[in-house]
Design an enzyme around this catalytic site. Structure first.
Site, PDB file in Angstrom:
ATOM      1  N   HIS A 124       1.015   8.582 -13.740  1.00  0.00           N
ATOM      2  CA  HIS A 124      -0.443   8.665 -13.613  1.00  0.00           C
ATOM      3  C   HIS A 124      -0.812   9.960 -12.891  1.00  0.00           C
ATOM      4  O   HIS A 124      -0.136  10.379 -11.958  1.00  0.00           O
ATOM      5  CB  HIS A 124      -0.946   7.458 -12.815  1.00  0.00           C
ATOM      6  CG  HIS A 124      -2.312   7.618 -12.245  1.00  0.00           C
ATOM      7  ND1 HIS A 124      -2.532   7.906 -10.909  1.00  0.00           N
ATOM      8  CD2 HIS A 124      -3.541   7.535 -12.821  1.00  0.00           C
ATOM      9  CE1 HIS A 124      -3.827   7.982 -10.686  1.00  0.00           C
ATOM     10  NE2 HIS A 124      -4.465   7.770 -11.824  1.00  0.00           N
TER      11      HIS A 124
ATOM     12  N   ASN B 239      -4.512  12.157 -11.591  1.00  0.00           N
ATOM     13  CA  ASN B 239      -5.962  12.212 -11.490  1.00  0.00           C
ATOM     14  C   ASN B 239      -6.366  13.429 -10.681  1.00  0.00           C
ATOM     15  O   ASN B 239      -5.757  13.727  -9.655  1.00  0.00           O
ATOM     16  CB  ASN B 239      -6.518  10.941 -10.836  1.00  0.00           C
ATOM     17  CG  ASN B 239      -8.028  10.987 -10.669  1.00  0.00           C
ATOM     18  OD1 ASN B 239      -8.527  11.201  -9.575  1.00  0.00           O
ATOM     19  ND2 ASN B 239      -8.738  10.799 -11.758  1.00  0.00           N
TER      20      ASN B 239
ATOM     21  N   ARG C 288     -10.227  14.957  -9.424  1.00  0.00           N
ATOM     22  CA  ARG C 288     -11.656  14.639  -9.499  1.00  0.00           C
ATOM     23  C   ARG C 288     -12.451  15.431  -8.463  1.00  0.00           C
ATOM     24  O   ARG C 288     -11.916  15.881  -7.454  1.00  0.00           O
ATOM     25  CB  ARG C 288     -11.876  13.137  -9.299  1.00  0.00           C
ATOM     26  CG  ARG C 288     -11.340  12.597  -7.980  1.00  0.00           C
ATOM     27  CD  ARG C 288     -11.502  11.074  -7.905  1.00  0.00           C
ATOM     28  NE  ARG C 288     -10.999  10.530  -6.652  1.00  0.00           N
ATOM     29  CZ  ARG C 288      -9.772  10.102  -6.453  1.00  0.00           C
ATOM     30  NH1 ARG C 288      -8.891  10.168  -7.440  1.00  0.00           N
ATOM     31  NH2 ARG C 288      -9.398   9.607  -5.284  1.00  0.00           N
TER      32      ARG C 288
ATOM     33  N   HIS D 212      -1.761  -7.643  -1.752  1.00  0.00           N
ATOM     34  CA  HIS D 212      -1.630  -9.077  -2.000  1.00  0.00           C
ATOM     35  C   HIS D 212      -0.209  -9.470  -2.399  1.00  0.00           C
ATOM     36  O   HIS D 212       0.138 -10.649  -2.372  1.00  0.00           O
ATOM     37  CB  HIS D 212      -2.629  -9.512  -3.089  1.00  0.00           C
ATOM     38  CG  HIS D 212      -2.417  -8.867  -4.413  1.00  0.00           C
ATOM     39  ND1 HIS D 212      -2.747  -7.548  -4.662  1.00  0.00           N
ATOM     40  CD2 HIS D 212      -1.894  -9.338  -5.568  1.00  0.00           C
ATOM     41  CE1 HIS D 212      -2.461  -7.259  -5.916  1.00  0.00           C
ATOM     42  NE2 HIS D 212      -1.936  -8.321  -6.490  1.00  0.00           N
TER      43      HIS D 212
ATOM     44  N   GLY E 183     -21.376   1.938 -13.963  1.00  0.00           N
ATOM     45  CA  GLY E 183     -21.811   1.708 -15.335  1.00  0.00           C
ATOM     46  C   GLY E 183     -21.136   2.611 -16.333  1.00  0.00           C
ATOM     47  O   GLY E 183     -21.730   2.986 -17.349  1.00  0.00           O
ATOM     48  N   GLY E 184     -19.891   2.965 -16.069  1.00  0.00           N
ATOM     49  CA  GLY E 184     -19.147   3.844 -16.966  1.00  0.00           C
ATOM     50  C   GLY E 184     -18.764   3.169 -18.267  1.00  0.00           C
ATOM     51  O   GLY E 184     -18.999   1.975 -18.473  1.00  0.00           O
TER      52      GLY E 184
END
Length: 311
Positions: A117, A119, A121, A187, A270-271
């Site tokens: 992965h 990213n 931004r 968790h 709201g992507g």
């Protein structure tokens, strides 16, 4: 200059157009490299967001090497910054914002080839009602193997360290520790993978140097990861390995839906849901209270999930 001082500075000297151009170029370069390995093209979807902005989603499914891969560019604007984007600066939540980034995830078909992965931004909020403008970079890259090889893990971490070394000795240890802490399933009380580097709220060196650090991380991903895929793509595997891969992918899904800040930001703002969730593996499974047999190759993974200085 401190994080807070830099982040509250005026937007003078901040070149959002240069960031956008870099991110679009990074997406193009990486997709070309992924297509060269897989031998199959990525699908391209351009989309617009009613609230402002849009993006380009590049996806491959059922490829020769990548069972699913995605390289996503987005550049959106909104009236209220979601809490997930401003976790380290809660005072910015609700402010107007501009956000852009490239997110990459690759799920190889072969269980011996690790998921990876990336990213990079950039966020900015304009000054209003007496509040000064703010901006910051974030991102990183991490490796998630099912059947880890020390040679592969060391290569990935070595590339992360080499990318940051030109900026000073403090950055790699800081970002590595941050990655180990971030990509952790609280968790489950276990790491998602073997780490890499992660950073957020990066503004303290000023715009030019912060942008350079973000670019260095993005530019290092291809050499850090693709040689590992080339090395493992032809490893023989059977149903046992495939079954364990699906089980470990379940952990990947849990992290993305419960903890991942980028996924939460996309959903809260709201992507485009298809783009946000295409980072998920195409197949995953869960078992009740399952544990690998002691001494088995599957049990060996636990040794790699304990952070250490791999580089």
């Amino acid at each position: 200059m401190t994080d807070s001082a830099a982040g509250r500075a005026s937007t003078h000297g901040v070149d959002a157009d240069a960031v956008r151009d870099y991110l679009l170029g990074l997406q193009r370069r990486l997709v070309a490299a992924f297509e060269a390995i897989d031998g199959n093209p990525f699908r391209t979807d351009a989309w617009q967001r009613p609230e402002g902005g849009g993006g380009i989603t590049r996806v491959i499914e059922d490829g020769a090497v990548f069972e699913r891969g995605a390289a996503l560019f987005s550049h959106v604007r909104g009236a209220g910054l979601p809490a997930a984007a401003s976790a380290r600066r809660p005072g910015l939540a609700g402010r107007a914002f501009e956000a852009m980034g490239v997110s990459v995830v690759l799920h190889p078909r072969n269980p011996y080839a690790p998921t990876a992965h990336l990213n990079v931004r950039f966020f900015a909020t304009p000054g209003d009602e007496g509040a000064e403008a703010a901006w910051w970079f974030g991102g990183g890259m991490d490796l998630t193997p099912c059947y880890p090889f020390e040679k592969d893990v060391a290569r990935f971490h070595g590339a992360c360290r080499a990318a940051l070394e030109p900026f000073g000795p403090q950055w790699h240890p800081r970002f590595k520790k941050w990655c180990d802490e971030y990509f952790f399933l609280k968790h489950r009380n276990e790491a998602r993978g073997v780490g890499g580097v992660f950073f957020d709220d990066l503004c303290e060196p000023g715009f030019g140097r912060s942008f350079a650090i973000a670019r260095a991380v993005g530019d290092a991903f291809e050499d850090a990861y693709l040689p590992i895929v080339e090395r493992r793509r032809s490893e023989p595997w059977g149903e046992r390995e495939r079954d364990f891969q699906a089980y470990r992918r379940g952990r990947y899904v849990e992290f993305n839906l419960v903890h991942d800040r980028g996924t939460l930001f996309g959903l809260q703002s709201g992507g485009r849901t298809e783009s946000i969730l295409c980072s998920m593996p195409p197949l995953a499974r869960w078992r009740y209270d399952w544990h690998p047999e002691p001494g088995s190759p599957e049990a060996r993974l636990a040794e790699f999930l304990v952070p250490r200085d791999w580089a």
